[in-house]
Design a protein around this motif. Sequence first.
Motif, PDB file in Angstrom:
ATOM      1  N   THR A   1       0.829  -1.200   0.000  1.00 42.03           N
ATOM      2  CA  THR A   1       0.000   0.000   0.000  1.00 42.03           C
ATOM      3  C   THR A   1       0.866   1.253   0.000  1.00 42.03           C
ATOM      4  O   THR A   1       0.636   2.192  -0.784  1.00 42.03           O
ATOM      5  CB  THR A   1      -0.921   0.008   1.231  1.00 42.03           C
ATOM      6  N   ALA A   2       1.870   1.296   0.875  1.00 40.79           N
ATOM      7  CA  ALA A   2       2.768   2.448   0.914  1.00 40.79           C
ATOM      8  C   ALA A   2       3.489   2.628  -0.413  1.00 40.79           C
ATOM      9  O   ALA A   2       3.634   3.755  -0.917  1.00 40.79           O
ATOM     10  CB  ALA A   2       3.774   2.281   2.056  1.00 40.79           C
ATOM     11  N   ALA A   3       3.944   1.521  -1.002  1.00 36.06           N
ATOM     12  CA  ALA A   3       4.669   1.602  -2.267  1.00 36.06           C
ATOM     13  C   ALA A   3       3.792   2.134  -3.390  1.00 36.06           C
ATOM     14  O   ALA A   3       4.253   2.898  -4.250  1.00 36.06           O
ATOM     15  CB  ALA A   3       5.215   0.216  -2.633  1.00 36.06           C
ATOM     16  N   MET A   4       2.513   1.752  -3.396  1.00 35.74           N
ATOM     17  CA  MET A   4       1.586   2.260  -4.418  1.00 35.74           C
ATOM     18  C   MET A   4       1.400   3.769  -4.289  1.00 35.74           C
ATOM     19  O   MET A   4       1.381   4.500  -5.286  1.00 35.74           O
ATOM     20  CB  MET A   4       0.238   1.554  -4.290  1.00 35.74           C
ATOM     21  N   LEU A   5       1.252   4.242  -3.068  1.00 40.80           N
ATOM     22  CA  LEU A   5       1.092   5.682  -2.848  1.00 40.80           C
ATOM     23  C   LEU A   5       2.346   6.437  -3.264  1.00 40.80           C
ATOM     24  O   LEU A   5       2.265   7.493  -3.912  1.00 40.80           O
ATOM     25  CB  LEU A   5       0.755   5.945  -1.382  1.00 40.80           C
ATOM     26  N   ILE A   6       3.503   5.908  -2.898  1.00 43.38           N
ATOM     27  CA  ILE A   6       4.763   6.566  -3.253  1.00 43.38           C
ATOM     28  C   ILE A   6       4.937   6.606  -4.764  1.00 43.38           C
ATOM     29  O   ILE A   6       5.373   7.615  -5.329  1.00 43.38           O
ATOM     30  CB  ILE A   6       5.937   5.848  -2.557  1.00 43.38           C
TER      31      ILE A   6
ATOM     32  N   ALA B   1       2.653   6.870  -6.855  1.00 45.78           N
ATOM     33  CA  ALA B   1       1.714   7.875  -7.362  1.00 45.78           C
ATOM     34  C   ALA B   1       2.101   9.286  -6.949  1.00 45.78           C
ATOM     35  O   ALA B   1       1.342  10.233  -7.181  1.00 45.78           O
ATOM     36  CB  ALA B   1       0.310   7.559  -6.861  1.00 45.78           C
ATOM     37  N   GLY B   2       3.282   9.439  -6.322  1.00 45.00           N
ATOM     38  CA  GLY B   2       3.747  10.759  -5.932  1.00 45.00           C
ATOM     39  C   GLY B   2       3.217  11.240  -4.600  1.00 45.00           C
ATOM     40  O   GLY B   2       3.255  12.437  -4.309  1.00 45.00           O
ATOM     41  N   ILE B   3       2.720  10.316  -3.755  1.00 44.34           N
ATOM     42  CA  ILE B   3       2.223  10.669  -2.430  1.00 44.34           C
ATOM     43  C   ILE B   3       3.252  10.227  -1.393  1.00 44.34           C
ATOM     44  O   ILE B   3       3.523   9.031  -1.253  1.00 44.34           O
ATOM     45  CB  ILE B   3       0.876   9.975  -2.135  1.00 44.34           C
ATOM     46  N   ASP B   4       3.832  11.176  -0.678  1.00 40.86           N
ATOM     47  CA  ASP B   4       4.763  10.806   0.382  1.00 40.86           C
ATOM     48  C   ASP B   4       4.029   9.980   1.433  1.00 40.86           C
ATOM     49  O   ASP B   4       2.932  10.347   1.867  1.00 40.86           O
ATOM     50  CB  ASP B   4       5.355  12.051   1.043  1.00 40.86           C
ATOM     51  N   CYS B   5       4.642   8.885   1.843  1.00 42.47           N
ATOM     52  CA  CYS B   5       3.967   7.969   2.758  1.00 42.47           C
ATOM     53  C   CYS B   5       4.975   7.392   3.744  1.00 42.47           C
ATOM     54  O   CYS B   5       6.022   6.880   3.344  1.00 42.47           O
ATOM     55  CB  CYS B   5       3.282   6.841   1.983  1.00 42.47           C
ATOM     56  N   ALA B   6       4.644   7.473   5.021  1.00 41.20           N
ATOM     57  CA  ALA B   6       5.467   6.862   6.066  1.00 41.20           C
ATOM     58  C   ALA B   6       4.960   5.458   6.344  1.00 41.20           C
ATOM     59  O   ALA B   6       3.760   5.176   6.233  1.00 41.20           O
ATOM     60  CB  ALA B   6       5.403   7.698   7.339  1.00 41.20           C
TER      61      ALA B   6
ATOM     62  N   ARG C   1       9.041  10.345  -7.066  1.00 38.50           N
ATOM     63  CA  ARG C   1       9.100   8.902  -6.800  1.00 38.50           C
ATOM     64  C   ARG C   1      10.378   8.640  -5.996  1.00 38.50           C
ATOM     65  O   ARG C   1      11.460   8.534  -6.551  1.00 38.50           O
ATOM     66  CB  ARG C   1       9.136   8.105  -8.109  1.00 38.50           C
ATOM     67  N   ALA C   2      10.215   8.575  -4.681  1.00 39.28           N
ATOM     68  CA  ALA C   2      11.372   8.455  -3.788  1.00 39.28           C
ATOM     69  C   ALA C   2      12.201   7.223  -4.126  1.00 39.28           C
ATOM     70  O   ALA C   2      11.668   6.144  -4.380  1.00 39.28           O
ATOM     71  CB  ALA C   2      10.894   8.377  -2.345  1.00 39.28           C
TER      72      ALA C   2
ATOM     73  N   LEU D   1      10.237   1.733   8.283  1.00 38.45           N
ATOM     74  CA  LEU D   1      10.982   1.449   7.062  1.00 38.45           C
ATOM     75  C   LEU D   1      10.781   2.570   6.065  1.00 38.45           C
ATOM     76  O   LEU D   1       9.723   3.214   6.026  1.00 38.45           O
ATOM     77  CB  LEU D   1      10.501   0.128   6.437  1.00 38.45           C
ATOM     78  N   ARG D   2      11.795   2.767   5.251  1.00 39.40           N
ATOM     79  CA  ARG D   2      11.709   3.696   4.129  1.00 39.40           C
ATOM     80  C   ARG D   2      11.335   2.878   2.895  1.00 39.40           C
ATOM     81  O   ARG D   2      12.121   2.054   2.427  1.00 39.40           O
ATOM     82  CB  ARG D   2      13.060   4.389   3.931  1.00 39.40           C
ATOM     83  N   VAL D   3      10.139   3.073   2.386  1.00 40.11           N
ATOM     84  CA  VAL D   3       9.589   2.236   1.316  1.00 40.11           C
ATOM     85  C   VAL D   3       9.858   2.877  -0.040  1.00 40.11           C
ATOM     86  O   VAL D   3       9.736   4.093  -0.206  1.00 40.11           O
ATOM     87  CB  VAL D   3       8.075   2.024   1.519  1.00 40.11           C
ATOM     88  N   GLY D   4      10.208   2.044  -1.011  1.00 35.18           N
ATOM     89  CA  GLY D   4      10.416   2.514  -2.372  1.00 35.18           C
ATOM     90  C   GLY D   4       9.142   2.440  -3.184  1.00 35.18           C
ATOM     91  O   GLY D   4       8.135   1.888  -2.752  1.00 35.18           O
ATOM     92  N   PRO D   5       9.149   2.994  -4.400  1.00 38.22           N
ATOM     93  CA  PRO D   5       7.952   2.993  -5.239  1.00 38.22           C
ATOM     94  C   PRO D   5       7.560   1.590  -5.679  1.00 38.22           C
ATOM     95  O   PRO D   5       8.401   0.711  -5.840  1.00 38.22           O
ATOM     96  CB  PRO D   5       8.343   3.864  -6.437  1.00 38.22           C
ATOM     97  N   TYR D   6       6.276   1.403  -5.868  1.00 37.39           N
ATOM     98  CA  TYR D   6       5.695   0.121  -6.261  1.00 37.39           C
ATOM     99  C   TYR D   6       6.269  -0.339  -7.592  1.00 37.39           C
ATOM    100  O   TYR D   6       6.315   0.412  -8.562  1.00 37.39           O
ATOM    101  CB  TYR D   6       4.188   0.287  -6.377  1.00 37.39           C
ATOM    102  N   GLY D   7       6.694  -1.589  -7.624  1.00 38.95           N
ATOM    103  CA  GLY D   7       7.254  -2.143  -8.847  1.00 38.95           C
ATOM    104  C   GLY D   7       6.426  -3.258  -9.440  1.00 38.95           C
ATOM    105  O   GLY D   7       6.870  -3.940 -10.351  1.00 38.95           O
ATOM    106  N   GLY D   8       5.206  -3.450  -8.936  1.00 40.92           N
ATOM    107  CA  GLY D   8       4.362  -4.541  -9.396  1.00 40.92           C
ATOM    108  C   GLY D   8       4.057  -5.469  -8.242  1.00 40.92           C
ATOM    109  O   GLY D   8       4.663  -5.382  -7.170  1.00 40.92           O
ATOM    110  N   PRO D   9       3.105  -6.389  -8.426  1.00 34.16           N
ATOM    111  CA  PRO D   9       2.707  -7.285  -7.340  1.00 34.16           C
ATOM    112  C   PRO D   9       3.886  -8.071  -6.777  1.00 34.16           C
ATOM    113  O   PRO D   9       4.604  -8.751  -7.503  1.00 34.16           O
ATOM    114  CB  PRO D   9       1.698  -8.222  -8.014  1.00 34.16           C
TER     115      PRO D   9
END
Length: 434
Positions: free
Chosen positions: A25-30, A32-37, A253-254, A384-392
């Motif tokens: 969930t966090a990766a999907m938001l990130i 999409a350009g939404i900062d997420c902790a 995209r962090a 954790l510092r989460v990276g952008p979503y790369g797929g399922p």
Amino acid sequence: MKSCKGIMKPVFGVVADDLTGGMETAAMLIAAGIDCAFVTDPELVATIGDIPAIVVAQKTRVIPADEAVARSGKAARALLARGARQIFFKYCATFDSTDRGNIGPVADMLMQLTGADHTAFCPASPSLRRTVYNGHLFLGTELISDSPKRNDPLTPMTDPDLVRVLQRQTPTRVGLLAHPSVSAGPAHLEQAIASATGQGVRYFITDAIYDRDLDVLAELTSDWKLMTGNATIVQHYPAIWKAQGLVAPTSNRARLPAVDGSGVVLAGSCAERTLEQLAEFERHRPVLRMNLLAADDVGSAVGVALDWVRPRLKDGPIAISTSESPEVVKMVQERYGREGAAQLAETILGRLAVSLRGAGVRRFVVAGGETSGSIVDHLGIRSLRVGPYGGPGIGTATTDDADPIALCLKSGKLGPVDLFMTTLKSMLNPEDAN
């Protein structure tokens, strides 16, 4: 969107019932350009700076229902204390639960806590062929009750009718938002909800077959105090928030830092996909398959595994697995009990992770939601510092300290067959993976 103290009130606060789904969930938001902790300890929520989204992920899916309610409530109260505009209860696309819960009891608590009049349940992920039609959950062309999920060692899904499944978990009346209403759009859905709530319905299972159905459901629910579902619908909210001016438009995209050191796969999931991924990994690198029936105790099992690991780790990544076929899982459960068998496997892998970190392992791929929770707990990781979503199944993260470790916490059911090796390699140079 600031509070009276000048700290940003989050647009979105997520209570996730396991770490793999929370990370996704966090990766999907990130992405999409939404900062997420992303945190695993609700007490950290108060310490997070200005940020539009916060995920609190805890291992609550299969623990006793009263414990799941207590832990999820602590997370939700922390998010509401920060002024979260909406609480989202995240669970699996396969609605993993039993007649005791935990989806229903946690939702009951969240309804009361948020003051919501009603909420919806949207587990569908059409792109992964997890769809809901007439309230029935499908995996591809199969009803979930005909799929491998019927043999899940902890949450066997033997009833495909989610209205019935949820109703057995809660005294709250459950209804259905059927596909004709969903396809007709938000205005029609609002009328259907008003009619049903007038008859006492407060929970709505949502049909969703196509991604456009999720667009409609996201538009319908974007202002609700409480929403529940799988991570996939979350991808449909950022565009709405940006259009409403709730978050600033951004293409950020962090990126994650590169992490070297040895790499290890720790697999506790018994899902078919994890077994396939282990077989593919073994074509290139060694795999230790631990026999829980031969484990005298946790300490000796960990010692045997470490003796196997030490001479091999210097040559490249290795994998250690407690994953087994349904037939072997049944035998292990007959010896230790369902919960006892799961706890044994998770404790062994958790303690192994601690020893492996001490031996220089800095890259971990972990298969299985319960396994991920145990390993993160054993490692003492709280954020954790989460990276952008790369797929399922491809969400990755790093710890934010002087000697970071990289983790991929993946659902046992997801990810490409070659995920283990490719993800370990990508941690060496995240720029190449994005």
